[in-house]
Motif scaffolding. Structure first.
Motif, PDB file in Angstrom:
ATOM      1  N   ASP A 164     -60.800 -16.348  -8.560  1.00  9.51           N
ATOM      2  CA  ASP A 164     -60.951 -17.688  -9.136  1.00  9.51           C
ATOM      3  C   ASP A 164     -62.322 -17.841  -9.797  1.00  9.51           C
ATOM      4  OD1 ASP A 164     -58.435 -18.448  -8.305  1.00  9.51           O
ATOM      5  OD2 ASP A 164     -59.133 -19.525  -6.528  1.00  9.51           O
ATOM      6  N   SER A 174     -64.198 -15.532 -10.985  1.00 12.16           N
ATOM      7  CA  SER A 174     -64.241 -14.732 -12.200  1.00 12.16           C
ATOM      8  C   SER A 174     -63.660 -15.525 -13.374  1.00 12.16           C
ATOM      9  CB  SER A 174     -63.464 -13.432 -12.000  1.00 12.16           C
ATOM     10  OG  SER A 174     -63.472 -12.655 -13.175  1.00 12.16           O
ATOM     11  N   MET A 175     -62.558 -16.251 -13.118  1.00 13.95           N
ATOM     12  CA  MET A 175     -61.972 -17.102 -14.153  1.00 13.95           C
ATOM     13  C   MET A 175     -62.903 -18.253 -14.514  1.00 13.95           C
ATOM     14  SD  MET A 175     -58.027 -17.349 -12.802  1.00 13.95           S
ATOM     15  CE  MET A 175     -57.672 -18.626 -14.017  1.00 13.95           C
ATOM     16  N   GLY A 226     -65.754 -16.950 -16.659  1.00 12.51           N
ATOM     17  CA  GLY A 226     -65.288 -16.688 -18.021  1.00 12.51           C
ATOM     18  C   GLY A 226     -65.075 -17.970 -18.803  1.00 12.51           C
ATOM     19  N   GLY A 227     -64.515 -18.981 -18.139  1.00 15.30           N
ATOM     20  CA  GLY A 227     -64.295 -20.260 -18.800  1.00 15.30           C
ATOM     21  C   GLY A 227     -65.584 -20.955 -19.178  1.00 15.30           C
ATOM     22  N   GLU A 262     -58.242 -26.192 -16.731  1.00 17.43           N
ATOM     23  CA  GLU A 262     -59.014 -26.260 -17.969  1.00 17.43           C
ATOM     24  C   GLU A 262     -59.854 -27.537 -18.027  1.00 17.43           C
ATOM     25  OE1 GLU A 262     -59.181 -23.954 -20.464  1.00 17.43           O
ATOM     26  OE2 GLU A 262     -57.994 -22.628 -19.198  1.00 17.43           O
ATOM     27  N   VAL A 264     -58.218 -23.980 -10.380  1.00  9.32           N
ATOM     28  CA  VAL A 264     -58.948 -23.699 -11.623  1.00  9.32           C
ATOM     29  C   VAL A 264     -58.159 -24.307 -12.775  1.00  9.32           C
ATOM     30  CG1 VAL A 264     -59.948 -21.920 -13.100  1.00  9.32           C
ATOM     31  CG2 VAL A 264     -59.819 -21.551 -10.621  1.00  9.32           C
TER      32      VAL A 264
END
Length: 253
Positions: A144, A146-147, A150-151, A106, A104
C-alpha cells in the motif's frame, strides 16, 4: 432501527482523542440518523463494547460499523472482527454491517498532495518527501505504501519520495530520516500518514524539531484529517444504502 458505530484507534494523547471526537461529532451533525455512537479500539473511552451496547440500549437492530482507519492492517483484519464476533455472540439478534477502512484512494492521495502544497508552497525538484507510516508486519501495508509513494510522486512532480515507519517495519523513522537528509539538496517535507494527532505524531514532531535544530530544512505536514475529504468519505459511507450487500462484511443470526 439502524445505528452507526464509529471506531477510532484510541490514544493516550488527550489532543489526539479530542481530535477524533471532534471529527466524529462533525460527521454526526451532518448525518440524519438518530442512533450514532463513537468508540475506540483501545486506550480511550468508550471502548467498542461500550459503544456497541449504547447503540443496542438506544434501540438499534442493525449496527453499521465504520472504522476510522487508513489501511487494512492487524486491527482491521483481526482485532475489530474478534471484538465484533464476541459482541454478536452476546447480542445474536443484532445485525452488524462492517465497512472497510479508507484504503488507498485517488481522492485521498489528492487530499494529501493538497496538504503538502498548502504547507510547503511551490515545490522544487530538489525537495524530498518522506512519508511516515504507523508500521505493520503485514506485507500488504508495504505494498500500500509503495502505491501511496508512487501516487504522491506523480501528484507533486518530485522524484524523491521515500517511506519509513514508526514501528514493526523497516526503515524506522530515525533511519529513514537519516537516509533522506544525507543527500537532500533542498527541503525535506515530512508527511505523517496518520489520521489524527497522538503520541506517534508527537514522536515525528520531536524528530523533525531535532533535525531543524541541527540546521536541516524540514517541514512537518501534520495529520491527514485536517483535510475535509475524510469527513466527506465517512459521511458518504454513513448515508449510503445500508441494506446488506456484497460491499459489506455482515454478521447476522
Amino acid at each position: 432501527m439502524r445505528a452507526i458505530l464509529y471506531i477510532a484507534h484510541g490514544t493516550r494523547s488527550k489532543k489526539g482523542a479530542n481530535e477524533a471526537r471532534k471529527f466524529v461529532e462533525q460527521v454526526m451533525n451532518r448525518v440524519d440518523i438518530p442512533i450514532q455512537e463513537i468508540s475506540f479500539l483501545e486506550l480511550t473511552e468508550p471502548l467498542m463494547d461500550e459503544g456497541f451496547k449504547r447503540c443496542v440500549e438506544r434501540g438499534a437492530t442493525i449496527i453499521s460499523v465504520i472504522p476510522l482507519f487508513l489501511l487494512a492492517a492487524g486491527h482491521i483484519k483481526q482485532d475489530i472482527p474478534q471484538t465484533l464476533s464476541s459482541l454478536h455472540a452476546r447480542f445474536p439478534l443484532i445485525q452488524i454491517l462492517v465497512e472497510d477502512p479508507f484504503g488507498v484512494q485517488e481522492k485521498i492521495l489528492d487530499a494529501a498532495a493538497e496538504l503538502v502544497r498548502g504547507t510547503a508552497g511551490d515545490l522544487q525538484q530538489k525537495d524530498r518527501l518522506l512519508i511516515v507510516g504507523r508500521g505493520s508486519g503485514d506485507p500488504q501495508i508495504q505494498a500500500d505504501f509503495s502505491m501511496i509513494a508512487g501516487g504522491m510522486r506523480k501528484r507533486l512532480g518530485i522524484q524523491h519520495v521515500s517511506v519509513c515507519y514508526l514501528a514493526a517495519a523497516e526503515p524506522r523513522l530515525k533511519s529513514g530520516m537519516d537516509t533522506v537528509l544525507k543527500n537532500a539538496g533542498g527541503r525535506v517535507i515530512v508527511l505523517p500518514y496518520l489520521l489524527f494527532s497522538g503520541l506517534l505524531s508527537s514522536e515525528i514532531e520531536r524528530e523533525v524539531i531535532k533535525r531543524i535544530k541541527e540546521g536541516k530544512q524540514l517541514l512537518n505536514i501534520g495529520p491527514l484529517s485536517r483535510h475535509h475529504i475524510f469527513e466527506e468519505i465517512v459521511i458518504e459511507r454513513a448515508t449510503e444504502n445500508w441494506l446488506p450487500s456484497d460491499s459489506h462484511k455482515v454478521l447476522s443470526s
